[in-house]
Design a protein around this motif. Structure first.
Motif, short mmCIF file in Angstrom:
data_model
loop_
_atom_site.label_atom_id
_atom_site.label_comp_id
_atom_site.label_asym_id
_atom_site.label_seq_id
_atom_site.Cartn_x
_atom_site.Cartn_y
_atom_site.Cartn_z
N VAL A 55 -151.06 -16.15 -77.28
CA VAL A 55 -150.54 -15.84 -75.94
C VAL A 55 -149.15 -16.43 -75.77
CG1 VAL A 55 -150.87 -16.33 -73.48
CG2 VAL A 55 -152.78 -15.51 -74.85
N TYR A 56 -148.95 -17.66 -76.24
CA TYR A 56 -147.62 -18.26 -76.13
C TYR A 56 -146.59 -17.46 -76.93
CZ TYR A 56 -143.72 -21.44 -76.44
OH TYR A 56 -142.46 -21.98 -76.38
N MET A 57 -146.95 -17.06 -78.14
CA MET A 57 -146.00 -16.30 -78.96
C MET A 57 -145.67 -14.94 -78.35
SD MET A 57 -145.18 -18.45 -81.14
CE MET A 57 -144.18 -17.55 -82.28
N VAL A 58 -146.65 -14.30 -77.74
CA VAL A 58 -146.39 -13.02 -77.07
C VAL A 58 -145.48 -13.22 -75.87
CG1 VAL A 58 -147.49 -11.18 -75.70
CG2 VAL A 58 -148.45 -11.83 -77.90
N LEU A 59 -145.75 -14.26 -75.07
CA LEU A 59 -144.88 -14.54 -73.91
C LEU A 59 -143.47 -14.91 -74.36
CD1 LEU A 59 -147.29 -16.55 -71.58
CD2 LEU A 59 -146.55 -14.18 -71.36
N ALA A 61 -142.00 -13.90 -77.22
CA ALA A 61 -141.36 -12.72 -77.82
C ALA A 61 -140.94 -11.70 -76.77
CB ALA A 61 -142.30 -12.08 -78.83
N THR A 62 -141.70 -11.57 -75.70
CA THR A 62 -141.36 -10.60 -74.67
C THR A 62 -140.34 -11.13 -73.68
OG1 THR A 62 -143.27 -11.30 -73.35
CG2 THR A 62 -143.56 -9.39 -74.81
N GLY A 63 -140.04 -12.41 -73.73
CA GLY A 63 -139.02 -12.97 -72.84
C GLY A 63 -139.53 -13.34 -71.47
N VAL A 64 -140.83 -13.38 -71.30
CA VAL A 64 -141.39 -13.73 -69.99
C VAL A 64 -141.05 -15.17 -69.62
CG1 VAL A 64 -143.56 -14.02 -68.71
CG2 VAL A 64 -143.22 -12.03 -70.16
N ILE A 65 -141.11 -16.07 -70.58
CA ILE A 65 -140.83 -17.48 -70.29
C ILE A 65 -139.39 -17.67 -69.85
CG2 ILE A 65 -140.71 -19.78 -71.33
CD1 ILE A 65 -143.13 -19.04 -72.99
N SER A 66 -138.45 -16.99 -70.50
CA SER A 66 -137.04 -17.13 -70.10
C SER A 66 -136.79 -16.53 -68.72
CB SER A 66 -136.13 -16.50 -71.15
OG SER A 66 -136.40 -15.12 -71.26
N GLN A 67 -137.45 -15.43 -68.40
CA GLN A 67 -137.28 -14.82 -67.07
C GLN A 67 -137.85 -15.73 -65.98
OE1 GLN A 67 -139.07 -10.98 -67.29
NE2 GLN A 67 -137.38 -10.08 -68.47
N VAL A 68 -139.01 -16.32 -66.22
CA VAL A 68 -139.58 -17.24 -65.25
C VAL A 68 -138.71 -18.49 -65.14
CG1 VAL A 68 -141.60 -18.71 -64.77
CG2 VAL A 68 -141.93 -16.38 -65.56
N ASP A 69 -138.11 -18.91 -66.25
CA ASP A 69 -137.20 -20.05 -66.24
C ASP A 69 -135.98 -19.77 -65.37
OD1 ASP A 69 -136.37 -22.59 -66.91
OD2 ASP A 69 -135.41 -21.95 -68.79
#
Length: 134
Positions: A55-59, A61-69
């Protein structure tokens, strides 16, 4: 003295082609149940660790973590950075803590269920299991 299990055994009047054996489970060995629960908990812990990683790798790779950041950075004026707080080592450490807690809880629950079953057998007479050979 007739129990519910005896009545159920007598109820089956249909004849089958194969040999039938009816066994009653009247005792579950406590340590065997604990060991089996522990092995199941280890398998569940491995699944938990792998799923957290995936789940962490998918988040990531899709850039979700950077967008939430970016969204959190606009609210906090850059005082809080999610990408610094939530990295792969932190996620895997959290997954390890969750896995260890689940391992302890499932092992204890296996022991409790075995104890409750052994107490309930005295009242109910046990679980009636039928086997047939075809």
């Amino acid at each position: 003295m007739s129990t519910v299990a005896d009545k159920l055994a007598k109820k089956s009047t249909r004849k089958s082609g194969g040999k039938q054996v009816r066994l009653r489970l009247v005792y579950v060995d406590f340590w065997s149940a604990v060991k089996l629960a522990f092995l199941g908990a280890i398998a569940f812990a491995v699944v938990t660790m792998v799923s957290f990683f995936l789940v962490y790798m998918v988040l990531q790779a899709t850039g979700v973590i950077s967008q939430v950041d970016e969204i959190l950075g606009s609210f906090t004026d850059g005082a809080f950075s999610l990408s610094e707080t939530v990295g792969l080592p932190q996620v895997m450490a959290f997954a390890a803590v969750v896995s260890i807690l689940n391992l302890i809880v499932f092992t204890v629950l296996g022991a409790v269920v075995a104890g409750i079953y052994n107490l309930a057998v005295k009242v109910t007479g046990g679980l009636l299991v039928g086997f047939t050979s075809n």
